[in-house]
Design a protein around this motif. Structure first.
Motif, PDB file in Angstrom:
ATOM      1  N   PHE A  85       0.859  -1.186   0.000  1.00  0.00           N
ATOM      2  CA  PHE A  85       0.000   0.000   0.000  1.00  0.00           C
ATOM      3  C   PHE A  85       0.892   1.233   0.000  1.00  0.00           C
ATOM      4  O   PHE A  85       1.063   1.906   1.014  1.00  0.00           O
ATOM      5  CB  PHE A  85      -0.918  -0.013   1.223  1.00  0.00           C
ATOM      6  N   LEU A 234     -14.238   3.372  -4.603  1.00  0.00           N
ATOM      7  CA  LEU A 234     -13.049   3.168  -3.765  1.00  0.00           C
ATOM      8  C   LEU A 234     -13.397   3.358  -2.290  1.00  0.00           C
ATOM      9  O   LEU A 234     -12.909   2.612  -1.428  1.00  0.00           O
ATOM     10  CB  LEU A 234     -11.946   4.146  -4.177  1.00  0.00           C
ATOM     11  N   VAL A 238     -12.998   0.670   0.846  1.00  0.00           N
ATOM     12  CA  VAL A 238     -12.354   0.982   2.132  1.00  0.00           C
ATOM     13  C   VAL A 238     -13.266   0.588   3.288  1.00  0.00           C
ATOM     14  O   VAL A 238     -12.836  -0.062   4.260  1.00  0.00           O
ATOM     15  CB  VAL A 238     -11.992   2.476   2.211  1.00  0.00           C
ATOM     16  N   SER A 280      -7.074  -1.946  -6.121  1.00  0.00           N
ATOM     17  CA  SER A 280      -7.439  -1.223  -4.902  1.00  0.00           C
ATOM     18  C   SER A 280      -7.824  -2.184  -3.785  1.00  0.00           C
ATOM     19  O   SER A 280      -7.407  -2.019  -2.630  1.00  0.00           O
ATOM     20  CB  SER A 280      -8.604  -0.271  -5.194  1.00  0.00           C
ATOM     21  N   VAL A 283      -4.485  -3.958  -2.475  1.00  0.00           N
ATOM     22  CA  VAL A 283      -3.584  -3.159  -1.636  1.00  0.00           C
ATOM     23  C   VAL A 283      -4.267  -2.759  -0.332  1.00  0.00           C
ATOM     24  O   VAL A 283      -3.613  -2.644   0.722  1.00  0.00           O
ATOM     25  CB  VAL A 283      -3.066  -1.915  -2.402  1.00  0.00           C
ATOM     26  N   LEU A 284      -5.587  -2.539  -0.363  1.00  0.00           N
ATOM     27  CA  LEU A 284      -6.302  -2.207   0.865  1.00  0.00           C
ATOM     28  C   LEU A 284      -6.397  -3.407   1.801  1.00  0.00           C
ATOM     29  O   LEU A 284      -6.382  -3.244   3.032  1.00  0.00           O
ATOM     30  CB  LEU A 284      -7.708  -1.697   0.532  1.00  0.00           C
ATOM     31  N   ARG A 287      -3.360  -3.300   3.706  1.00  0.00           N
ATOM     32  CA  ARG A 287      -3.327  -2.185   4.656  1.00  0.00           C
ATOM     33  C   ARG A 287      -4.295  -2.386   5.823  1.00  0.00           C
ATOM     34  O   ARG A 287      -3.950  -2.086   6.977  1.00  0.00           O
ATOM     35  CB  ARG A 287      -3.675  -0.882   3.904  1.00  0.00           C
ATOM     36  N   THR A 446      -6.831   8.052   3.940  1.00  0.00           N
ATOM     37  CA  THR A 446      -6.621   6.732   3.330  1.00  0.00           C
ATOM     38  C   THR A 446      -7.211   6.686   1.928  1.00  0.00           C
ATOM     39  O   THR A 446      -6.591   6.158   0.990  1.00  0.00           O
ATOM     40  CB  THR A 446      -7.253   5.634   4.208  1.00  0.00           C
ATOM     41  N   TYR A 449      -5.011   8.814  -0.406  1.00  0.00           N
ATOM     42  CA  TYR A 449      -3.746   8.137  -0.717  1.00  0.00           C
ATOM     43  C   TYR A 449      -3.970   6.960  -1.663  1.00  0.00           C
ATOM     44  O   TYR A 449      -3.185   6.736  -2.593  1.00  0.00           O
ATOM     45  CB  TYR A 449      -3.087   7.653   0.575  1.00  0.00           C
ATOM     46  N   LEU A 450      -5.049   6.230  -1.449  1.00  0.00           N
ATOM     47  CA  LEU A 450      -5.393   5.131  -2.357  1.00  0.00           C
ATOM     48  C   LEU A 450      -5.675   5.667  -3.748  1.00  0.00           C
ATOM     49  O   LEU A 450      -5.195   5.108  -4.760  1.00  0.00           O
ATOM     50  CB  LEU A 450      -6.616   4.387  -1.824  1.00  0.00           C
ATOM     51  N   SER A 453      -2.520   6.658  -5.433  1.00  0.00           N
ATOM     52  CA  SER A 453      -1.659   5.498  -5.660  1.00  0.00           C
ATOM     53  C   SER A 453      -2.068   4.711  -6.898  1.00  0.00           C
ATOM     54  O   SER A 453      -1.222   4.328  -7.710  1.00  0.00           O
ATOM     55  CB  SER A 453      -1.682   4.583  -4.429  1.00  0.00           C
ATOM     56  N   ILE A 454      -3.367   4.463  -7.056  1.00  0.00           N
ATOM     57  CA  ILE A 454      -3.782   3.634  -8.186  1.00  0.00           C
ATOM     58  C   ILE A 454      -3.727   4.393  -9.501  1.00  0.00           C
ATOM     59  O   ILE A 454      -3.695   3.783 -10.574  1.00  0.00           O
ATOM     60  CB  ILE A 454      -5.184   3.049  -7.970  1.00  0.00           C
TER      61      ILE A 454
END
Length: 506
Positions: A85, A234, A238, A280, A283-284, A287, A446, A449-450, A453-454
């Motif tokens: 992540f 997304l 989460v 997503s 990686v979540l 995390r 979060t 940042y996600l 990142s993607i």
């Protein structure tokens, strides 16, 4: 000496714990060094086994693999777990994929262009030395990014799965927006037969005319709403993963993502959003739920990339006899990775031959003004990809080419610009990561940042800071709308709670 004295002053159990942590860190460092040496030696051995031209093409590709391996091992040795992540990691992996796959395709062509290679390449002879030298530009960019990110990021890392759930009103607001935007998406398809994810590669002209009957205002609303839907999706991922212990949340997440995959497979249209949703979720999971191993990371990443390529090949088999044959040339035929290489290579060759002499200044600084609406600019807003299509005389031909970081360097300072862009991007993402470490237990940091990142792969596929546009026009409107809806739901909830007591008092 001071460390030894400090350790000696600790209680016995604490000393044992500190010693075990240090021993584990030393073992990781030794294993990381051994793995990097193995990759480097294997790469040199592979080069020695290849012949002249093949060696020229394979060298930059293997150099990128070594760079990526060193990056991953340094991060693992520092943190004690794979850096899954992390915006820098996803960006580094994007550089690796976009830098190696074109060279693999050229290597497989055996000295002559494949019949399904990007058509722009037929204007040039197959010169392994030139192709290989151009491939070293990818290496320069990869090394510049990796070294700068590792230095700037340091040892700041999120080492726990601790996460504070947002307020019930926030969760309800996200759920309401998710349902409402999905209903709106379905309504667009029913009323206007419009769904940008249902792009037909067999009949691109029909896809181009999709939604033409919509009023202009509705076109703008639909574009913004569908962009917001992805951000909300997304957010839902989460929330579901933060409730992972609840069985219904696990089932809901698996069934939802599974349905997205099935629908995408049936349509054989755009694959991008589905792939981003799967990444997503992966990686979540690392995390918020459980740290994944390197083995899981490598296997899942390889399967996802293979599925992406195979889906494209299967899509081609349904698009006519020519495309059916092209599907058998997955790595050597024109694809997204080869297309980015070709655009930059074509610009370089055209500048050398004098075909491109005048480049608008806006192309050089598009990163800075692209998020600003055209109405607020005192000059013409030029999209670099549109400028390139016009420069090669294909305006109105129904084609489009991504203008990535290699193309930006080709019209700019070349090698020097690649170093500067790699360093600048690394510093920005590293500072973003250090900020996130301080706010990692909260929902909105979060999600932000996600989101960045993607979309990190767009820093290579498009301009270096193209993700800023996504943040301004996709992410921030969702934050504002969610906050407003959250206030409405909170007020409704308070009035509902006050209702019975008000009756009793009366």
């Amino acid at each position: 000496m001071s460390d030894v004295l400090a350790a000696a002053s600790l209680p016995p159990r604490r000393r044992i714990f500190v010693r075990s942590v240090r021993d584990a860190a030393r073992r990781r460092r030794r294993q990381a060094i051994a793995f990097c040496l193995f990759v480097a030696i294997a790469s040199v051995a592979a080069l020695l086994l290849l012949k002249g031209d093949d060696r020229l093409l394979a060298a930059p590709m293997l150099a990128i693999v070594v760079t990526s391996s060193v990056y991953m091992m340094v991060m693992w040795a520092r943190d004690g777990s794979p850096p899954v992540f992390e915006a820098g990691t996803l960006c580094m992996l994007a550089i690796t994929v976009y830098g190696t796959l074109p060279m693999v395709g050229f290597l497989m062509m055996r000295g002559e262009w494949d019949q399904f290679v990007d058509g722009r390449m037929h204007a040039y002879s197959f010169n392994a030395a030139e192709l290989g030298m151009f491939g070293w530009r990818y290496v320069v960019y990869a090394v510049s990014f990796a070294v700068s990110y590792l230095v700037m990021r340091g040892r700041k890392a999120v080492k726990t799965t601790v996460f504070a759930l947002p307020s019930p009103a926030t969760q309800a607001a996200v759920a309401v927006m998710f349902i409402a935007l999905y209903i709106f998406k379905i309504a667009l398809r029913i009323v206007y037969d419009y769904d940008p994810e249902d792009y037909s590669y067999a009949d691109p002209m029909s896809a181009a005319h999709s939604g033409r009957d919509m009023p202009y205002l509705m076109q703008q609303i639909s574009h913004n709403s569908l962009s917001a839907l992805f951000v909300v999706q997304l957010g839902v991922i989460v929330l579901l993963l933060s409730h992972w212990r609840k069985r219904w949340c696990r089932y809901a997440l698996v069934m939802w993502l599974g349905s997205e995959v099935v629908i995408s497979a049936i349509r054989l249209g755009s694959r991008g959003k589905v792939v981003l949703l799967l990444i997503s979720a992966g990686v979540l999971y690392h995390r918020l739920v459980k740290r994944v191993s390197f083995r899981t990371l490598v296997v899942s990443g390889s399967l996802l990339l293979a599925a992406f390529m195979v889906a494209g090949a299967i899509r081609n088999t349904r698009s006519g006899d020519m495309r059916k044959e092209q599907a058998q040339h997955i790595l050597t035929a024109a694809n997204e990775f080869q297309g980015l290489f070709t655009t930059a290579y074509d610009i370089k060759k055209r500048r050398e031959s004098g075909d491109i002499t005048s480049i608008p200044w806006q192309v050089y600084v598009s990163d800075f003004y692209f998020p600003i609406p055209s109405q607020f600019l005192p000059f013409e807003k030029i999209d670099p990809s549109s400028w390139y299509i016009d420069a090669i005389g294909q305006t109105g031909a129904g084609v489009g080419y991504m203008f990535g970081v290699m193309s930006q360097a080709a019209v700019g300072l070349d090698w020097i610009e690649l170093v500067l862009r790699g360093v600048a991007l690394a510093m920005c993402l590293a500072l973003l990561h250090r900020w996130y470490v301080r706010h990692s237990s909260y929902f909105w940091p979060t999600l932000l940042y996600l989101f960045i990142s993607i979309w990190a792969y767009y820093t290579f596929r498009a301009s270096t800071f193209y993700f800023v546009y996504f943040v301004v026009y996709h992410f921030l409107p969702v934050v504002v709308a969610t906050k407003l809806l959250e206030q409405v739901l909170s007020r409704v909830g308070r009035k509902t709670a006050e209702g019975p007591s008000a009756v009793v008092r009366a």
